[in-house]
Design a protein around this motif. Structure first.
Motif, mmCIF file in Angstrom:
data_model
loop_
_atom_site.group_PDB
_atom_site.id
_atom_site.type_symbol
_atom_site.label_atom_id
_atom_site.label_comp_id
_atom_site.label_asym_id
_atom_site.label_seq_id
_atom_site.Cartn_x
_atom_site.Cartn_y
_atom_site.Cartn_z
ATOM 1 N N ASP A 104 0.825 -1.129 -0.005
ATOM 2 C CA ASP A 104 -0.020 0.533 0.387
ATOM 3 C C ASP A 104 1.075 1.404 0.080
ATOM 4 O O ASP A 104 2.688 1.012 0.128
ATOM 5 C CB ASP A 104 -0.929 -0.397 1.313
ATOM 6 N N HIS A 105 0.534 2.728 -0.074
ATOM 7 C CA HIS A 105 0.965 3.922 -0.345
ATOM 8 C C HIS A 105 1.900 3.987 0.881
ATOM 9 O O HIS A 105 2.921 5.281 0.264
ATOM 10 C CB HIS A 105 0.289 4.567 -0.653
ATOM 11 N N ASP A 156 -2.526 9.820 -8.512
ATOM 12 C CA ASP A 156 -3.244 8.908 -7.722
ATOM 13 C C ASP A 156 -4.462 9.695 -7.665
ATOM 14 O O ASP A 156 -5.019 10.968 -8.235
ATOM 15 C CB ASP A 156 -2.669 9.733 -6.331
ATOM 16 N N ASP A 173 -3.594 12.114 -0.251
ATOM 17 C CA ASP A 173 -2.556 11.686 0.100
ATOM 18 C C ASP A 173 -2.112 12.566 1.328
ATOM 19 O O ASP A 173 -0.956 11.989 1.455
ATOM 20 C CB ASP A 173 -2.152 10.533 -0.539
ATOM 21 N N HIS A 195 -1.915 4.856 4.635
ATOM 22 C CA HIS A 195 -1.976 5.373 3.301
ATOM 23 C C HIS A 195 -2.193 6.488 1.983
ATOM 24 O O HIS A 195 -2.059 6.927 1.379
ATOM 25 C CB HIS A 195 -2.119 3.805 2.104
ATOM 26 N N SER A 234 5.389 8.594 -8.464
ATOM 27 C CA SER A 234 4.865 7.670 -7.251
ATOM 28 C C SER A 234 3.511 7.268 -8.204
ATOM 29 O O SER A 234 2.694 8.082 -8.098
ATOM 30 C CB SER A 234 4.425 8.089 -5.945
ATOM 31 N N ASP A 252 -0.128 4.894 -7.292
ATOM 32 C CA ASP A 252 -0.774 4.513 -7.735
ATOM 33 C C ASP A 252 -2.308 3.916 -8.459
ATOM 34 O O ASP A 252 -2.061 4.924 -9.284
ATOM 35 C CB ASP A 252 -2.132 5.403 -6.312
ATOM 36 N N THR A 275 -7.758 -3.145 -6.957
ATOM 37 C CA THR A 275 -7.030 -2.002 -5.998
ATOM 38 C C THR A 275 -7.928 -2.134 -4.900
ATOM 39 O O THR A 275 -8.913 -1.923 -4.914
ATOM 40 C CB THR A 275 -6.437 -0.800 -7.233
ATOM 41 N N GLU A 321 -0.771 0.187 -4.673
ATOM 42 C CA GLU A 321 -1.908 -0.593 -4.414
ATOM 43 C C GLU A 321 -2.548 -1.306 -5.062
ATOM 44 O O GLU A 321 -3.830 -1.371 -5.225
ATOM 45 C CB GLU A 321 -2.532 0.554 -4.482
#
Length: 375
Positions: free
Chosen positions: A177-178, A201, A205, A224, A297, A299, A311, A343
């Motif tokens: 997970d993130h 994403d 977050d 996350h 990053s 997701d 997910t 994710e």
């Protein structure tokens, strides 16, 4: 009657004995052919596919976390799994993400990895790319697990490189997970200082841990949905970071956005791609992070659930796989020092493995960005 049957059998045997021996030509896409008549007793197993250890893109496995004093082969880019999913706020299962992404990459390999778009093969360029396997993380204590992941990143990022020009390997983490991105950002900060984050994403977050989880305990506040807030507090990231693909609802419309701005982020919403197009999104991202070291990053829920159902916190109205890959490829020239794909929860995938196939291709794009800008 018996004589007639015997005569028929003899004639059939003679016909088979004199039959033409058919040799099939090599099949396109296979690097070697096994001729059964010659190798039935000694079959060639050097080119076998879909067997043995499953590494990302059939890359060589290196025991990057070997004990001190044990020889470790030099490498430039490491694939590192982070099987952790106890920081989620919705469906669990991302601890199996690293293995799922590797399964989705089985058709990718260096020998046949030439891009039809560019003619390049990033797996056969200057960088030695290896799979380090997974960091051994406990699933019983989040605090301990993240300390283990911190340590794993520290060890892998401090290994010797194959290149004489670049002294620190770069890591692409397979989540998980993130929450796992926090350890990766600590690692990049140790070697390169603060970075700008390009965060693909559907969710911000950057939630304050006091808002998301922290009201219960400090322990619960690390999850996350808060890791980017914590990264900002720790001074790991620049105030030149940017989200891409955001579309999820917020709990505090003004407060969440103000806090996100404090954490150093601008926002590209998912539907803005309809107005600006892929090229416009690329330009906004590159302009925002210009002149800085960058961490990307991804997701997997930045993609619409039609393209990535597997997910934990799916949000409808996302980008297609093609759009995401085009945006990533358009970031060529950005100085990417670390990256992840997180994710991915394979248990929710469909029989066609839509999500893990998409995630594996995203990882290849991230390798390409690192290879094409080796500064």
């Amino acid at each position: 009657m018996a004589y007639t049957l015997l005569l028929s059998l003899v004639q059939s045997f003679v016909t088979l004995t004199n039959a033409r021996q058919i040799t099939f030509p090599p099949v396109s896409g296979y690097s070697s052919q096994q001729v059964i008549s010659q190798s039935i007793n000694e079959p060639d197993i050097t080119q076998a596919k879909f067997v043995g250890l499953t590494t990302y893109a059939n890359l060589p496995y290196v025991h990057c976390l070997a004990p001190e004093g044990q020889h470790v082969e030099p490498f430039d880019i490491a694939i590192l799994g982070a099987p952790f999913d106890t920081g989620v706020t919705a469906r669990p299962g991302a601890r199996f993400g690293p293995g799922g992404i590797r399964r989705g990459s089985r058709r990718i390999e260096a020998a046949t990895g030439w891009s039809v778009y560019t003619g390049d093969n990033v797996l056969l360029d200057w960088a030695r790319v290896v799979d380090c396997g997974d960091a051994p993380l406990t699933f019983l204590d989040n605090t301990v697990a993240l300390k283990q992941l911190d340590r794993a990143h520290q060890i892998v990022s401090s290994r010797n490189t194959n290149s004489t020009e670049h002294t620190n390997p770069r890591i692409i983490t397979l989540g998980g997970d993130h929450t796992t991105t926090l350890s990766a950002l600590r690692s990049t900060y140790h070697h390169w200082g603060p970075v700008s984050v390009i965060h693909f994403d559907s969710h911000l977050d950057t939630w304050d841990p006091k808002v998301l989880g922290g009201g219960i305990s400090h322990y619960a506040g690390v999850n996350h949905g808060t890791f980017l807030h914590i990264a900002h507090e720790e001074g790991l990231i620049h105030n030149t970071s940017i989200h891409a693909g955001i579309r999820a609802p917020m709990s505090r419309p003004r407060g969440d956005l103000r806090n996100d701005l404090r954490c150093g982020f601008e926002i590209v919403k998912a539907r803005e791609i309809d107005r600006y197009g892929v090229s416009g999104i690329i330009e906004r991202l590159k302009t925002r992070v210009a002149g800085t070291k960058v961490y990307i990053s991804v997701d997997i829920d930045v993609l619409d659930p039609a393209f990535a159902p597997a997910t934990g916190t799916a949000e409808v109205g996302g980008w297609s796989t093609r759009e995401l890959l085009s945006i990533l490829d358009g970031l060529e020239g950005v100085d990417v020092v670390g990256a992840d794909v997180v994710e991915v929860a394979p248990v929710y995938d469909n029989p066609g493995e839509t999500t893990v196939l998409a995630a594996a291709e995203v990882v290849l794009s991230l390798v390409g960005l690192m290879v094409k800008n080796p500064n």
